[in-house]
Write a protein that holds these residues in place. Structure first.
Motif, short mmCIF file in Angstrom:
data_model
loop_
_atom_site.label_atom_id
_atom_site.label_comp_id
_atom_site.label_asym_id
_atom_site.label_seq_id
_atom_site.Cartn_x
_atom_site.Cartn_y
_atom_site.Cartn_z
N ARG A 87 0.83 -1.21 0.00
CA ARG A 87 0.00 0.00 0.00
C ARG A 87 0.87 1.26 0.00
O ARG A 87 0.58 2.23 -0.70
N ALA A 88 1.94 1.24 0.77
CA ALA A 88 2.83 2.40 0.82
C ALA A 88 3.49 2.65 -0.53
O ALA A 88 3.64 3.79 -0.97
N GLY A 115 2.27 1.87 -3.46
CA GLY A 115 1.25 2.43 -4.34
C GLY A 115 0.94 3.88 -4.02
O GLY A 115 0.74 4.71 -4.92
N HIS A 116 0.92 4.21 -2.73
CA HIS A 116 0.64 5.58 -2.32
C HIS A 116 1.72 6.54 -2.82
O HIS A 116 1.42 7.66 -3.26
N ARG A 117 2.96 6.10 -2.78
CA ARG A 117 4.05 6.95 -3.28
C ARG A 117 3.88 7.24 -4.77
O ARG A 117 4.13 8.35 -5.23
N LEU A 149 1.02 7.30 -6.40
CA LEU A 149 -0.13 8.18 -6.59
C LEU A 149 0.19 9.63 -6.22
O LEU A 149 -0.39 10.56 -6.79
N LEU A 150 1.11 9.82 -5.29
CA LEU A 150 1.52 11.18 -4.94
C LEU A 150 2.20 11.88 -6.11
O LEU A 150 2.11 13.11 -6.25
N THR A 174 -0.14 12.91 -10.52
CA THR A 174 -1.29 13.78 -10.30
C THR A 174 -1.37 14.83 -11.41
O THR A 174 -0.36 15.25 -11.97
N VAL A 226 -5.19 -4.10 -2.95
CA VAL A 226 -4.49 -2.82 -2.85
C VAL A 226 -4.03 -2.37 -4.23
O VAL A 226 -4.18 -1.21 -4.62
N GLU A 269 -6.93 -1.23 -6.32
CA GLU A 269 -7.41 0.08 -5.87
C GLU A 269 -6.56 1.19 -6.49
O GLU A 269 -7.09 2.21 -6.95
N ASN A 270 -5.25 1.01 -6.52
CA ASN A 270 -4.38 2.00 -7.15
C ASN A 270 -4.69 2.15 -8.63
O ASN A 270 -4.68 3.26 -9.17
N ILE A 295 -7.84 4.19 -9.03
CA ILE A 295 -7.61 5.61 -8.78
C ILE A 295 -6.92 6.25 -9.98
O ILE A 295 -7.30 7.33 -10.43
#
Length: 199
Positions: free
Chosen positions: A69-70, A72-74, A76-77, A80, A126, A129-130, A133
């Protein structure tokens, strides 16, 4: 001559410790599949006991999912769109961030994708989900505010192409700016086909 005393262990706040453990996991993920990652090795590198690690992550699976998850979050940051601008400029913002992130962190990115391909339902959830998004971001940036299932399918396929070219290409084959241009143009063509009624 006596040896210098060992440095005192630094106490971290819970959120700092979690971030430290996840960071170790992301680094180790580039060297082995996630399910072969040793919890003992992670704990030892963090300077804590195995039991304390499980205080932050109740099970190994919880830890693995948090690491993916971390990662993927990186991504997505970075991927953008700017708040304003023409659709092509907004799409370019996403693509530029995506390509830049993947090319500079190729090993980490491939490791996260490989972890999702491992079949664990929570890890795959996870990852999916990425993808959802990113698909929504691209559709919105491209000016498609009421996408059909076929729109989503087309953008998902385009994202797969963007991912493969970002991972596999080198600067000798195509420069980063040229790759971004190529991907933006290819998405524009897809959108034009749908607008013309030729899905």
């Amino acid at each position: 001559m006596t040896a210098a005393p060992a440095p005192a262990r630094v106490r971290l706040k819970p959120e700092e410790r979690r971030a430290q453990l996840i960071g170790i996991g992301l680094r180790l993920l580039t060297t082995r599949p996630i399910h072969e990652m040793s919890i003992d090795e992670v704990a030892a590198e963090a300077g804590i006991s195995r039991g304390l690690l499980f205080h932050y992550f109740p099970t190994k699976r919880d830890y693995y999912v948090a690491v993916v998850r971390a990662g993927g979050h990186r991504l997505l940051l970075h991927a953008t769109a700017p708040e304003e601008g023409a659709p092509a400029d907004r799409v370019r913002g996403i693509v530029d961030g995506f390509v830049s992130f993947v090319r500079r962190r190729r090993d980490n990115y491939v490791a996260v994708v490989r972890a999702a391909a491992g079949g664990d339902e929570l890890v795959l959830e996870v990852f999916e989900e990425n993808r959802r998004i990113l698909t929504d971001r691209v559709l919105l940036a491209a000016g498609i505010h009421a996408p059909t299932p076929l729109h989503r399918l087309a953008v998902r396929g385009w994202l797969a192409m963007a991912e493969e070219t970002a991972v596999s290409s080198t600067a000798e084959v195509i420069g980063e700016d040229d790759l971004v241009d190529l991907l933006v143009r290819s998405l524009e063509q897809i959108v034009e086909q749908f607008a013309a009624g030729r899905p």
